[in-house]
Design an enzyme around this catalytic site. Sequence first.
Site, PDB file in Angstrom:
ATOM      1  N   LYS A   1      -0.212   9.898 -11.509  1.00 43.84           N
ATOM      2  CA  LYS A   1      -1.562   9.739 -12.081  1.00 43.84           C
ATOM      3  C   LYS A   1      -2.438  10.934 -11.673  1.00 43.84           C
ATOM      4  O   LYS A   1      -3.206  11.451 -12.480  1.00 43.84           O
ATOM      5  CB  LYS A   1      -2.210   8.433 -11.624  1.00 43.84           C
ATOM      6  CG  LYS A   1      -1.590   7.171 -12.190  1.00 43.84           C
ATOM      7  CD  LYS A   1      -1.727   7.034 -13.699  1.00 43.84           C
ATOM      8  CE  LYS A   1      -3.132   6.740 -14.148  1.00 43.84           C
ATOM      9  NZ  LYS A   1      -3.198   6.476 -15.617  1.00 43.84           N
TER      10      LYS A   1
ATOM     11  N   THR B   1      -6.928   5.973 -11.749  1.00 46.75           N
ATOM     12  CA  THR B   1      -6.951   4.953 -10.701  1.00 46.75           C
ATOM     13  C   THR B   1      -7.551   5.484  -9.405  1.00 46.75           C
ATOM     14  O   THR B   1      -7.518   6.696  -9.152  1.00 46.75           O
ATOM     15  CB  THR B   1      -5.501   4.474 -10.437  1.00 46.75           C
ATOM     16  OG1 THR B   1      -5.479   3.674  -9.265  1.00 46.75           O
ATOM     17  CG2 THR B   1      -4.556   5.660 -10.199  1.00 46.75           C
ATOM     18  N   ASP B   2      -8.033   4.567  -8.577  1.00 47.56           N
ATOM     19  CA  ASP B   2      -8.538   4.988  -7.260  1.00 47.56           C
ATOM     20  C   ASP B   2      -7.398   5.421  -6.328  1.00 47.56           C
ATOM     21  O   ASP B   2      -7.634   6.081  -5.310  1.00 47.56           O
ATOM     22  CB  ASP B   2      -9.374   3.869  -6.610  1.00 47.56           C
ATOM     23  CG  ASP B   2      -8.624   2.561  -6.404  1.00 47.56           C
ATOM     24  OD1 ASP B   2      -7.423   2.487  -6.743  1.00 47.56           O
ATOM     25  OD2 ASP B   2      -9.237   1.602  -5.902  1.00 47.56           O
ATOM     26  N   GLU B   3      -6.147   5.081  -6.692  1.00 51.83           N
ATOM     27  CA  GLU B   3      -5.025   5.393  -5.790  1.00 51.83           C
ATOM     28  C   GLU B   3      -4.804   6.891  -5.621  1.00 51.83           C
ATOM     29  O   GLU B   3      -4.157   7.321  -4.677  1.00 51.83           O
ATOM     30  CB  GLU B   3      -3.740   4.722  -6.278  1.00 51.83           C
ATOM     31  CG  GLU B   3      -3.861   3.229  -6.325  1.00 51.83           C
ATOM     32  CD  GLU B   3      -2.536   2.486  -6.382  1.00 51.83           C
ATOM     33  OE1 GLU B   3      -1.492   3.102  -6.133  1.00 51.83           O
ATOM     34  OE2 GLU B   3      -2.559   1.285  -6.668  1.00 51.83           O
TER      35      GLU B   3
ATOM     36  N   TYR C   1       3.789   6.705  -8.086  1.00 49.35           N
ATOM     37  CA  TYR C   1       2.830   6.298  -9.135  1.00 49.35           C
ATOM     38  C   TYR C   1       1.540   7.095  -9.012  1.00 49.35           C
ATOM     39  O   TYR C   1       1.084   7.735  -9.975  1.00 49.35           O
ATOM     40  CB  TYR C   1       2.537   4.791  -9.018  1.00 49.35           C
ATOM     41  CG  TYR C   1       1.272   4.369  -9.756  1.00 49.35           C
ATOM     42  CD1 TYR C   1       1.221   4.416 -11.151  1.00 49.35           C
ATOM     43  CD2 TYR C   1       0.139   3.948  -9.063  1.00 49.35           C
ATOM     44  CE1 TYR C   1       0.050   4.051 -11.835  1.00 49.35           C
ATOM     45  CE2 TYR C   1      -1.022   3.584  -9.730  1.00 49.35           C
ATOM     46  CZ  TYR C   1      -1.057   3.640 -11.115  1.00 49.35           C
ATOM     47  OH  TYR C   1      -2.207   3.294 -11.783  1.00 49.35           O
TER      48      TYR C   1
END
Length: 378
Positions: free
Chosen positions: A188, A135-137, A184
Amino acid sequence: MKRTLVITGGAGFIGSHVVRLFVNKYPDYHIINLDKLTYAGNLENLRDIEGMPNYEFVKMDICDFEAFLDLMQKKQVDGIIHLAAESHVDRSIKDPFTFARTNVMGTLSLLQAAKLYWESLPEKYEGKRFYHISTDEVYGALEMTHPEGITPPFTTAASSGSHHEAYGEAFFLETTKYNPHSPYSASKASSDHFVRAFHDTYGMPTIVTNCSNNYGPYQFPEKLIPLFINNIRLRKPLPVYGKGENVRDWLYVEDHARAIDCIFHKGKVAETYNIGGFNEWKNIDIIKVVIKTVDRLLGRTEGEDMNLITYVTDRAGHDMRYAIDSRKLQRELGWEPSLQFEEGIERTVRWYLDHQDWMERITSGEYEKYYESMYANR
Ligand code: NAD
Ligand code: DAU
């Protein structure tokens, strides 16, 4: 060419679109959808392809190392596309352990089993691939302003594309330093590091991609867009976190699935590719578009449900802005998003309104009972 692929998390939102694409597009591949069927996993998402001869479902926890190694050996798996994860930021704030277990330990378990099996073969890693979906997060949060003083969000590729060369870190690049803020994104990020470590240490042919927010059919209705579509339909309050000014970069889920197909087949080992459609929106603006679209499609006066907007306490550690620069993927592998946002959101709202039964089975909890009885003996 015959291949046996495991797609983890195939009963979830993005995974179901990836499984559908691969099963339909590659009749010579044997596609194994490996999923634990957590609250977010729903085999109803794959009803249209479940009878296909090249498709198989296996109910398994990615943390079950022995079971996965056994599956790799028995089915002679030569490729893994790994999507299974705990994916909702709000849940990670309440229960970080589950995120570390699934996202970190689960990914490590898959990597170690793949390593043991592939290294036992005469050809070893030749023709093998471990593709990890991230993810970009993991990159953290971007500012709302940048050196040239132009204010995001940018809502078209053209408006951003003509300028962002000069912006540098106004967008997430593949080289942007990891700086995760939520449990989260921390989990990741950790899993991404393990995947790269398996390439650097053991020579495993890995690829990592980092994608922006997806929207489209079959998304679990705890996420902004399906939750709000359903609430507008039922005239329930729309809980907008903080001032609603956070920016997300939205990509239609089928475009993400197409990117995964392209990268799985053409991407270079050990590379990272960012995936996004240059489509930034402030939450409050996208919420207004969703309200107007639902109203129109339900035959209500457009905008009459704006009064459902309810500002609530902000998400803890709420990242201000995400924006992906996906030019590497466009330049090197020729992928680009196929859908304009206006068409994507219209299609999405229409899908949820046309599939109220799907929504109601999830929100009533009925689907869980169904799957328990359906798959208890597998
Ligand atoms: P989702 O929550 O809809 O689906 C996750 C799937 O994984 C479910 O089917 C669930 O049953 C399965 N799963 C969870 N824990 C498991 C376990 N221990 N063993 C086996 N299966 C398990 O998630 P999603 O939104 O489809 O996201 C898929 C992947 O894409 C995730 O890795 C996520 O981090 C990543 N991603 C999502 C987005 C997005 O906008 N949704 C954007 C970028 C990246
Ligand atoms: O950027 C990619 C990520 O996008 C994925 O890695 C995650 O798996 C996925 O869940 C998504 O994360 P977000 O936190 O951005 O998505 P969510 O739909 O939860 O929220 C989108 C924005 O809307 C975010 O700024 C929080 C806000 N929001 C969300 C909900 C559920 C609200 O204002 N109200 C809400 O009720």
